[in-house]
Design an enzyme around this catalytic site. Sequence first.
Site, PDB file in Angstrom:
ATOM      1  N   VAL A  52     -26.745 -14.184 -15.329  1.00  0.00           N
ATOM      2  CA  VAL A  52     -27.986 -14.521 -15.034  1.00  0.00           C
ATOM      3  C   VAL A  52     -29.281 -13.549 -14.910  1.00  0.00           C
ATOM      4  O   VAL A  52     -28.975 -12.540 -13.988  1.00  0.00           O
ATOM      5  CB  VAL A  52     -28.017 -15.831 -14.172  1.00  0.00           C
ATOM      6  CG1 VAL A  52     -29.279 -16.553 -14.058  1.00  0.00           C
ATOM      7  CG2 VAL A  52     -26.900 -16.768 -14.499  1.00  0.00           C
ATOM      8  N   LYS A  53     -30.383 -13.846 -15.529  1.00  0.00           N
ATOM      9  CA  LYS A  53     -31.605 -13.066 -15.240  1.00  0.00           C
ATOM     10  C   LYS A  53     -32.660 -13.699 -14.594  1.00  0.00           C
ATOM     11  O   LYS A  53     -32.890 -15.176 -15.286  1.00  0.00           O
ATOM     12  CB  LYS A  53     -31.965 -12.372 -16.674  1.00  0.00           C
ATOM     13  CG  LYS A  53     -33.377 -11.691 -16.817  1.00  0.00           C
ATOM     14  CD  LYS A  53     -33.658 -11.168 -18.165  1.00  0.00           C
ATOM     15  CE  LYS A  53     -35.047 -10.760 -18.204  1.00  0.00           C
ATOM     16  NZ  LYS A  53     -35.364  -9.890 -19.307  1.00  0.00           N
ATOM     17  N   THR A  54     -32.860 -13.431 -13.546  1.00  0.00           N
ATOM     18  CA  THR A  54     -34.032 -14.120 -12.751  1.00  0.00           C
ATOM     19  C   THR A  54     -35.000 -13.072 -12.093  1.00  0.00           C
ATOM     20  O   THR A  54     -34.877 -11.912 -11.675  1.00  0.00           O
ATOM     21  CB  THR A  54     -33.324 -15.036 -11.916  1.00  0.00           C
ATOM     22  OG1 THR A  54     -34.258 -16.133 -11.608  1.00  0.00           O
ATOM     23  CG2 THR A  54     -32.922 -14.208 -10.443  1.00  0.00           C
TER      24      THR A  54
END
Length: 294
Positions: A202-204
């Site tokens: 996941v990219k955040t």
Amino acid sequence: MADTDDIQQAKYYHHDVPQTNATFALKGAGSLDWGMQNRLARVFRPSSGRTVMLAIDHGYFLGPTTGLERPDVDIVPLLGEIDALFCTRGILRSVIPAASAVPVVLRASGGPSILRELSNEEIAVDMEDALRLNTCGVGVQLFVGTENESKTIHNMTRLVDAGLRYGVPVLGVTAVGKDMVRDARYFRLATRIAAELGAQMVKTYYVDEGFETITAACPVPIVMAGGKKLPELEALTMAHRAVQQGAAGVDMGRNIFQSEAPLAMLKAVNATVHDNLPPAQALELFETLRHAQA
Ligand code: 5RP
């Protein structure tokens, strides 16, 4: 009765050594199939369990943004310094040398331009094409809390199903609508939804308060998105804090390719992410390399 040869060769069977079958020690990856673990082990450096991914996918909705006007001239020389490249299939096929060994995570969603409602995305790449391109993952935007929330989450789950079929991990990218609050509470929600519904990474965005609660509550690796261009010390500080607070690396774009010295910046980010270099020393490294290159 065993003959003499068998007895002499018994040592080669290592009867006293239990067979090993190590899984890739990446958060949440232990039960994934071999191909998917192998692809993740190309994106996340096994020695540190972290990645420096360079994001150059911006053209899929922004066109030739600053720093990406000529990726052949400005980005190709950076490929030796990164763990993975996040890009579109258009730039991959037209610009990135096929002989380059760089692992690729392919931008797999898109549709609207910057002139329209950005959350109205569709899946933009077939998994078969991602495989044809020998990619190590696909990335898809999730617009949690917007009118297109369900649609973009459904884009992701369809890619997750296709990815599981062929061993290709999915990077869920938590995009933020224009008027939305960027705080730990929001990103905890968005990142957890992405992981619960199958994203293997996941990219955040980084937040100053409570980032460690986002990484702790997300059962798969989180990579920090860079965001708009900041002064180098601020960007290095943000990357340092993110990995110290549990991120498995970064997926940065503008803070690298819009830097005055992108190669020097990449080396400084690498030292921050993989070697835990504190921000002041990372900046020193950046300045030294920048002057050496000038
Ligand atoms: C937006 C994206 C990008 O298009 C891109 O990867 C952003 O990189 P950066 O913010 O570091 O320039 O995924 O969410």
